[in-house]
Design an enzyme around this catalytic site. Structure first.
Site, PDB file in Angstrom:
ATOM      1  N   THR A 176       0.837  -1.190   0.000  1.00 39.40           N
ATOM      2  CA  THR A 176       0.000   0.000   0.000  1.00 39.40           C
ATOM      3  C   THR A 176       0.879   1.250   0.000  1.00 39.40           C
ATOM      4  O   THR A 176       2.036   1.223   0.423  1.00 39.40           O
ATOM      5  CB  THR A 176      -0.956   0.036   1.209  1.00 39.40           C
ATOM      6  OG1 THR A 176      -0.204   0.194   2.410  1.00 39.40           O
ATOM      7  CG2 THR A 176      -1.791  -1.241   1.280  1.00 39.40           C
TER       8      THR A 176
ATOM      9  N   ALA B  32       2.154   2.693  -2.558  1.00 41.57           N
ATOM     10  CA  ALA B  32       3.308   2.382  -3.402  1.00 41.57           C
ATOM     11  C   ALA B  32       3.810   3.573  -4.200  1.00 41.57           C
ATOM     12  O   ALA B  32       4.912   3.526  -4.748  1.00 41.57           O
ATOM     13  CB  ALA B  32       2.963   1.233  -4.350  1.00 41.57           C
TER      14      ALA B  32
ATOM     15  N   GLY C 274       4.378   6.537  -2.848  1.00 39.89           N
ATOM     16  CA  GLY C 274       5.136   7.407  -1.956  1.00 39.89           C
ATOM     17  C   GLY C 274       6.609   7.041  -1.905  1.00 39.89           C
ATOM     18  O   GLY C 274       7.060   6.068  -2.524  1.00 39.89           O
TER      19      GLY C 274
ATOM     20  N   ILE D  93       8.630   5.868   0.606  1.00 41.51           N
ATOM     21  CA  ILE D  93       8.938   4.567   1.195  1.00 41.51           C
ATOM     22  C   ILE D  93       8.287   3.452   0.389  1.00 41.51           C
ATOM     23  O   ILE D  93       8.918   2.428   0.086  1.00 41.51           O
ATOM     24  CB  ILE D  93       8.498   4.514   2.665  1.00 41.51           C
ATOM     25  CG1 ILE D  93       9.342   5.474   3.508  1.00 41.51           C
ATOM     26  CG2 ILE D  93       8.609   3.091   3.214  1.00 41.51           C
ATOM     27  CD1 ILE D  93       8.919   5.560   4.961  1.00 41.51           C
TER      28      ILE D  93
ATOM     29  N   SER E 217       6.201   3.781  13.300  1.00 42.57           N
ATOM     30  CA  SER E 217       6.971   5.014  13.501  1.00 42.57           C
ATOM     31  C   SER E 217       7.631   4.978  14.874  1.00 42.57           C
ATOM     32  O   SER E 217       7.136   4.322  15.801  1.00 42.57           O
ATOM     33  CB  SER E 217       6.043   6.233  13.422  1.00 42.57           C
ATOM     34  OG  SER E 217       6.680   7.401  13.912  1.00 42.57           O
TER      35      SER E 217
ATOM     36  N   TYR F  26      -1.411  10.926  15.853  1.00 47.30           N
ATOM     37  CA  TYR F  26      -0.560  10.080  15.004  1.00 47.30           C
ATOM     38  C   TYR F  26       0.188   9.062  15.863  1.00 47.30           C
ATOM     39  O   TYR F  26       0.245   7.873  15.539  1.00 47.30           O
ATOM     40  CB  TYR F  26       0.414  10.962  14.237  1.00 47.30           C
ATOM     41  CG  TYR F  26       1.443  10.225  13.411  1.00 47.30           C
ATOM     42  CD1 TYR F  26       1.157   9.829  12.112  1.00 47.30           C
ATOM     43  CD2 TYR F  26       2.709   9.953  13.927  1.00 47.30           C
ATOM     44  CE1 TYR F  26       2.108   9.170  11.339  1.00 47.30           C
ATOM     45  CE2 TYR F  26       3.661   9.290  13.172  1.00 47.30           C
ATOM     46  CZ  TYR F  26       3.359   8.902  11.876  1.00 47.30           C
ATOM     47  OH  TYR F  26       4.300   8.239  11.127  1.00 47.30           O
TER      48      TYR F  26
END
Length: 239
Positions: free
Chosen positions: A8, A10, A12, A14, A136, A149
């Protein structure tokens, strides 16, 4: 068709690096995007040049039902999942709007969980599969001005650890990669001076390159990592 890999986000920084890292001869890749169709098309071509069979899928994972919409478009079995979606959200928690809170929850946690829920039964039936979620550093430590977040990524980390205990007897591994600061378009929220000061806070003295995050994902996906399960792999330059 051999079981494919779903990635997912894909389009971006990263996600595209992960896609290229996992591409190879006879690999089947399902590359998800939402707004970045042009980027996703470019990544598709790059992966095809490496011998992969590639399909693009569009879905809004910040919306309720996004994971079901994505799963319904898959026309082949999935053996590996890389859930990589993110959006910047800075500000005091007291100022966040309800709409934004629910979008963050959908994007970072709820649709991640439901997508795995949708694809897990087939993996269990085959007694083989690997899931890697992009978390993160803030999912472990929390960050002021990124409270919502941080909470979503913290929930993701706990989901990984709990689900791995359920799926390990069926040969399914569930792990996460937790980056620190990454040199990506998300950093454009900051001025050059702010980015320089942030980099100075990292013991390594720089941000991670997207390819370094992709290599961590590739390692966790590799059969050589078969005994690593329920783990949150920090990739943060000792920050």
């Amino acid at each position: 068709m051999k079981p494919g890999t779903l990635i997912t986000g894909a389009g971006g920084a990263i996600g595209s690096a992960v896609s290229r890292s996992l591409a190879g001869e006879d690999e089947v890749l399902f590359l998800h995007y939402h707004r970045s169709r042009e980027n996703a098309e470019r990544v598709k071509k790059q992966c095809e040049e490496r011998g992969s069979e590639v399909y693009l899928i569009e879905a809004d994972l910040s919306a309720a039902g996004g994971a079901s919409s994505l799963a319904a478009q898959l026309h082949g079995p999935i053996g590996r999942i890389v859930y990589n979606c993110g959006s910047a959200s800075y500000g005091l928690f007291q100022d966040i709007e309800e709409r934004e809170l629910y979008e963050l929850a959908n994007l970072h946690l709820l649709n991640a969980m439901w997508l795995v829920h949708e694809l897990l039964p087939a993996m269990i039936s085959r007694k083989q599969g690997s899931v890697v979620l992009i978390s993160s550093i803030w999912g472990d430590r929390g960050a002021a001005l990124e409270t919502a977040y941080s909470a979503m990524k913290g929930g993701m980390n706990t989901f990984v650890k709990a689900l791995a205990k359920e799926t390990a007897p069926s040969g399914i591994r569930v792990n996460a990669v937790a980056p620190g600061m990454v040199d990506s378009p998300m950093m454009q929220e900051f001025t050059e001076d702010e980015q320089r000061k942030l980099a100075e806070e990292v013991p390594a003295g720089r941000f991670a390159r997207p390819g370094e995050i992709a290599e961590a994902v590739r390692f966790l996906m590799d059969p050589a990592a078969s005994y690593i399960n329920g783990h949150i792999l920090d990739v943060n330059g000792a920050w």
